[in-house]
Design an enzyme around this catalytic site. Structure first.
Site, PDB file in Angstrom:
ATOM      1  N   GLY A  12       0.811  -1.211   0.000  1.00 25.28           N
ATOM      2  CA  GLY A  12       0.000   0.000   0.000  1.00 25.28           C
ATOM      3  C   GLY A  12       0.848   1.265   0.000  1.00 25.28           C
ATOM      4  O   GLY A  12       2.075   1.208  -0.116  1.00 25.28           O
ATOM      5  N   TYR A 143     -14.741   4.588   8.193  1.00 29.29           N
ATOM      6  CA  TYR A 143     -13.301   4.527   8.449  1.00 29.29           C
ATOM      7  C   TYR A 143     -12.960   5.121   9.822  1.00 29.29           C
ATOM      8  O   TYR A 143     -12.233   4.512  10.615  1.00 29.29           O
ATOM      9  CB  TYR A 143     -12.593   5.289   7.330  1.00 29.29           C
ATOM     10  CG  TYR A 143     -11.106   5.402   7.444  1.00 29.29           C
ATOM     11  CD1 TYR A 143     -10.291   4.289   7.329  1.00 29.29           C
ATOM     12  CD2 TYR A 143     -10.503   6.645   7.631  1.00 29.29           C
ATOM     13  CE1 TYR A 143      -8.914   4.412   7.414  1.00 29.29           C
ATOM     14  CE2 TYR A 143      -9.128   6.776   7.702  1.00 29.29           C
ATOM     15  CZ  TYR A 143      -8.336   5.656   7.598  1.00 29.29           C
ATOM     16  OH  TYR A 143      -6.987   5.780   7.671  1.00 29.29           O
TER      17      TYR A 143
END
Ligand code: SER
Length: 317
Positions: A12, A143
């Site tokens: 990532g 999130y």
């Protein structure tokens, strides 16, 4: 015991840079990179790499035993914008991957955990400017909710079971080597690419949307420093506020114009505007500075110089 590191989510945006720096710091043989995707990149090609699903406890446990892992950096997550599109999966991934690692530490199989939190733990009722370490936290995104719950669980595992878990509330992170992945702050990465390739950029946040940001080199430095700090210096076991700079799309555009005078910028806010509006504009990170000596190297000006230098040298050469 020698440090042996497992990075979960190594391909990532943060994982890519973190893997490189950890390999340089601890030795290639002491860093095991893992991700659900096996890409053709430096993370996979320049050291030990394993395919791992962060939701598979047995797979993680097996790797930890196979490589005698002491420290885990859990970087796998869905970020704010992607999480809004798939709330159930975001909750599953962001929470259960953390539980797996916390439980492995509770069982004595690893010594230390790094787990990233975010400015997304704050919400519209939080004081927006110079947001304190301890304040109202009512996140409105999936999130943010997952990161706030994660913080509570980290603190709980430390208090109840002595799990040595360390965490930072990252601001928006800006890097040249890897694309940002599904966040509300991604425009601030994209804008540099478009300045070089097209000379113009359309921002998905409005021109005065101020958010806390950080250059990736600073974020990696902070991550490694908090993990290397003596245990007793880590007084906060939920997550530390961390800051470097704050700017609006208009301000970053003006900085870019110093390098590309013909650069043009316009604004078409989308659903991410609402997320940005719920987050702080600036962060008070006094605790990180006092407890483990955090100090940023980059502001908007020198970050912009580095971004253009590296993008031109490595990506658009
Ligand atoms: N950069 C992240 C996001 O925008 C914040 O943690 O989702």
């Amino acid at each position: 015991m020698d440090t042996k590191i497992l990075i979960i989510g190594a391909c990532g945006q943060i994982g890519t840079e973190l893997t490189k720096t950890l390999r340089a710091t601890y030795g290639v043989e002491n860093v095991i990179a893992s991700d659900i995707r096996k890409l053709n990149n430096d993370v996979v090609n320049d050291g030990i790499f394993e395919v791992v699903n962060a939701l598979d406890y047995n797979q993680i446990e097996h790797l930890i035993e196979q490589y005698n892992i002491t420290d885990v950096y859990l970087m796998a997550a869905l970020l704010s914008a992607t999480a809004e599109k798939n709330p159930a999966f975001a909750w599953d991934l962001n929470m259960n991957s953390l539980f797996h690692v916390l439980n492995l530490a509770k069982a004595g199989k690893i010594q230390k955990i790094f787990w990233p939190s975010s400015i997304a733990v704050f919400g519209p009722t939080t004081p927006r400017h110079n947001t304190p370490q301890y304040t109202i936290m009512e996140p409105t995104t999936v999130y943010g909710i997952s990161k706030q719950c994660g913080e509570r669980w980290c603190e709980y595992y430390y208090a109840q079971y002595g799990v040595d878990v360390r965490s930072i509330r990252y601001p928006g992170l800006i890097s040249w080597s890897t694309e940002a992945g599904g966040g509300t702050t991604d425009y601030a990465v994209d804008i540099y690419h478009k300045a070089i390739t097209e000379g113009t950029f359309t921002s998905f946040l409005g021109k005065n949307s101020e958010l806390p940001m950080m250059y990736m080199d600073d974020a990696i430095k902070a991550t490694i420093e908090i993990m290397q700090a003596p245990k007793e210096n880590i007084k906060i076991r939920s997550s530390y506020n961390l800051a470097a700079m704050s700017f609006t799309p208009k301000q970053i555009g003006e900085e870019i114009k110093k390098h590309y005078p013909n650069f043009t910028l316009d604004y078409e806010p989308d659903f991410r505007q609402k997320i940005a509006d719920s987050w702080p504009a600036s962060i008070d990170d006094t605790s990180a500075r006092e407890d483990w000596g955090w100090k940023n190297d980059y502001d908007l000006e020198n970050m912009t110089v580095e971004m253009f230098k590296n993008l031109k040298k490595h990506i658009y050469n």
